[in-house]
Scaffold this motif. Sequence first.
Motif, short mmCIF file in Angstrom:
data_model
loop_
_atom_site.label_atom_id
_atom_site.label_comp_id
_atom_site.label_asym_id
_atom_site.label_seq_id
_atom_site.Cartn_x
_atom_site.Cartn_y
_atom_site.Cartn_z
N GLY A 50 0.91 -1.42 0.28
CA GLY A 50 0.43 -0.28 -0.03
C GLY A 50 0.39 1.64 0.06
O GLY A 50 0.07 2.48 0.08
N SER A 60 1.21 9.33 -8.59
CA SER A 60 1.73 8.60 -7.36
C SER A 60 1.95 6.80 -8.29
O SER A 60 1.72 6.64 -8.91
CB SER A 60 0.04 7.84 -6.90
OG SER A 60 -0.90 7.02 -7.58
N ILE A 104 2.81 8.06 0.38
CA ILE A 104 1.16 7.87 0.96
C ILE A 104 1.02 6.19 1.63
O ILE A 104 1.55 5.30 0.79
CB ILE A 104 0.78 7.69 0.02
CG1 ILE A 104 0.49 10.16 -0.38
CG2 ILE A 104 -0.55 8.03 -0.09
CD1 ILE A 104 -0.36 10.40 -1.26
N ASP A 106 -2.33 3.89 1.70
CA ASP A 106 -3.29 3.69 1.84
C ASP A 106 -3.96 2.23 2.34
O ASP A 106 -3.14 1.40 2.02
CB ASP A 106 -4.01 3.59 0.10
CG ASP A 106 -4.46 5.29 -0.21
OD1 ASP A 106 -4.24 5.76 0.76
OD2 ASP A 106 -4.42 5.26 -0.80
N ARG A 107 -4.84 2.58 3.45
CA ARG A 107 -4.86 0.72 3.97
C ARG A 107 -6.64 0.31 4.18
O ARG A 107 -7.50 1.32 4.58
CB ARG A 107 -4.63 1.11 5.53
CG ARG A 107 -2.76 0.62 5.35
CD ARG A 107 -2.37 -0.51 5.30
NE ARG A 107 -2.43 -1.85 5.76
CZ ARG A 107 -2.39 -2.63 5.89
NH1 ARG A 107 -1.90 -3.63 5.15
NH2 ARG A 107 -2.60 -3.25 6.69
N VAL A 113 -11.12 3.00 3.17
CA VAL A 113 -9.93 3.54 2.94
C VAL A 113 -9.58 4.50 3.97
O VAL A 113 -9.91 5.20 3.91
CB VAL A 113 -9.24 3.68 1.08
CG1 VAL A 113 -8.27 3.84 1.26
CG2 VAL A 113 -10.10 2.02 -0.11
N ASP A 114 -8.13 3.84 4.86
CA ASP A 114 -7.59 4.95 5.71
C ASP A 114 -6.63 5.55 4.70
O ASP A 114 -5.06 4.79 3.87
CB ASP A 114 -6.70 4.51 6.91
CG ASP A 114 -8.09 4.01 8.14
OD1 ASP A 114 -9.53 4.27 7.40
OD2 ASP A 114 -8.05 3.04 8.41
N HIS A 115 -6.23 7.17 4.49
CA HIS A 115 -5.72 7.75 3.58
C HIS A 115 -4.46 7.96 4.97
O HIS A 115 -4.50 9.24 5.55
CB HIS A 115 -6.39 8.08 2.57
CG HIS A 115 -5.21 9.18 2.06
ND1 HIS A 115 -4.64 9.00 0.89
CD2 HIS A 115 -4.29 10.20 2.32
CE1 HIS A 115 -4.17 9.27 -0.30
NE2 HIS A 115 -3.13 10.04 0.79
N TYR A 116 -3.21 7.91 4.62
CA TYR A 116 -2.04 8.54 5.34
C TYR A 116 -1.10 8.80 4.57
O TYR A 116 -0.75 8.70 3.52
CB TYR A 116 -0.97 7.47 6.16
CG TYR A 116 -2.31 6.86 7.38
CD1 TYR A 116 -3.08 7.58 8.47
CD2 TYR A 116 -2.68 5.49 6.98
CE1 TYR A 116 -4.07 7.27 9.11
CE2 TYR A 116 -3.87 5.16 8.25
CZ TYR A 116 -4.23 5.45 8.88
OH TYR A 116 -4.84 5.19 9.41
N LYS A 117 -0.24 10.57 4.95
CA LYS A 117 0.69 10.98 4.21
C LYS A 117 1.44 11.67 4.79
O LYS A 117 1.29 12.01 5.69
CB LYS A 117 -0.34 12.03 3.36
CG LYS A 117 0.13 13.33 2.60
CD LYS A 117 -0.37 14.64 1.47
CE LYS A 117 0.48 14.98 0.46
NZ LYS A 117 0.06 15.99 -0.18
#
Length: 438
Positions: A50, A60, A104, A106-107, A113-117
Amino acid sequence: MGMLMGLWIWQLPCLAFAAGNFLEELSDVYCGSGEMSFSFPVGFEDFASGIVVLDNMDKSHILQNDTACGLWMEERTDKTLLVTATYDGCYVRNEDEEYVMTVILDRMNNGEVDHYKKDIKCPLKQAFPAMDAPSAGDCAAIQRSDQLACADNSVSRDVCEQLGCCFSRNDHSLACYFGNKVTAQCTGNGLVVIAVSKDVTIPPLILDSARVVNLDSSCPGTSVSRTSAFVSFMFPLSCSVRQTTANGIVYENTVEVAKGITTWQGVSITRDSMMRLLVRCSFSQTGAAPLSVQVVTLPPPLPVSTKGPLFLEMKLADDSAYTSYYQDKDYPITKVLREPVYVEVVLLRRKDPSLVLVLNNCWATPSPDPTHQMQWSLIVNGCPYTEEESEYLTLLATVPTTIDFPNYYKHFIVSMFVFVDQTTQKAFSHEVSNNIFA
C-alpha cells in the motif's frame, strides 16, 4: 568540488505498527548534498503493497527501485528498508526552500480506505562538508613508494584535504596523495577520478586486475596509475554510462577487482578478495558543477540456483564424541604417531534441509597448500583410501541426528602420521594439513 557520500542507518525498535504510526516512524532523515535517505521500520512488509510515492507531477507510483529517476531501495540486515532519492530525480520537488518527497499509505479498515500521507523534507540550501580527509596516522603509514598523486603539487593543504587526500608539507614532488581506502571525484571540467587502496578488503586486493568495467581503454584522456598499494583511474565523463533524469544527468561507472583462480587437476581455488563498487556522479542540467558523488558497494546477486561455491569449515575435535573442539589458539596441534585425529567437515551459510554434504576426496599435504606435489589420500571418491594397511584406514564416523541439519556434517578419523623423504627416509618436520573436495 566532488564529495564522497555516505548513508546513515538507524536502529529502530521492533514493534507492531498501526498504519498511521508506521509513517510517523520515518522521522529520521539523512540530508546529503545530492540525495535524501530515510528508513522504513521493522514490519514494513505488512504495509509494502500500500506504499506509494508522488513524482514531480503529483502522479502516484508504487514504491520500487527506479534507477532512471533516482530512487533506490535496500532491505537491511536489521529488517528495515532504506530508501534513497536524489534531489534531481523524479520523486523530489522544491517547495519553500526545501526538498520534499511525499510518501502515501492507503490501508483498508472495515471496508473503508484509510489515507495517510507524510512529506520527507530536507533544506534546499545546505553547507555541505568536503570529503573526509584521511587521519594523520593513516597518511603517515603510507610508504613513499606506495603514494599516488591525488592532485597537482601546486594545490594548498586546504584544497588537498577537501579532495579527501593526504598533504605533505615537506615533499614538494608529491605534496598531495591518496590516503582513503576509496576516493572518488567528479570535477567541474568533466573528469572522473577514482582511487582504490589494496586494503579496502581483508585479505588485501590484487590491484593488477582492477578495471573500470564500462571504460573503453581507447577513450581519449584516459589514464591509469598504480603503485603496490593504490590504483587510480582518470577519464572524461563522456566515457561513463549516462542517464538523463527529469532534473539532471547521472554518470555511472563500475570499478571491479577480480580474484585470481588457481586450477590443478580439475580443481580450482582462490585466496584473493574481490571488490565491486559503483561510482555515481550527478549533475544539474542547468549547471556544470557536480551536485554529488556517490560510492556504492554492489553486493553479488542472489541467484535462484547455482553450482557453487559452497562454504565449508574443517575442525578437529578433541574427543571421539565430537563434543568439544580445538580453538584457533591451540594450533598447531601436536599428536603422537598413530594417535586418532577426529575431523569434522560442515557446510556453512545454508538452511535448506534437502542439501546433503558429500566428501568426494580428502588428502593431506606437508603444507597448507592443497596443490603441494606431496599428497597422501585419506578419502577417495567418498571411501577410505585402500592403499593403507587395514588397521590404519580412515574411519568414517556417524553424525548424531540430534544436531540441526545433520546432513551438513561429515565425521572421519585419521591415524596420525608424518611425511617421509623418499631418499633419506627421514621424517619431515613440516606440519600436516588436511584438504577437502566436497
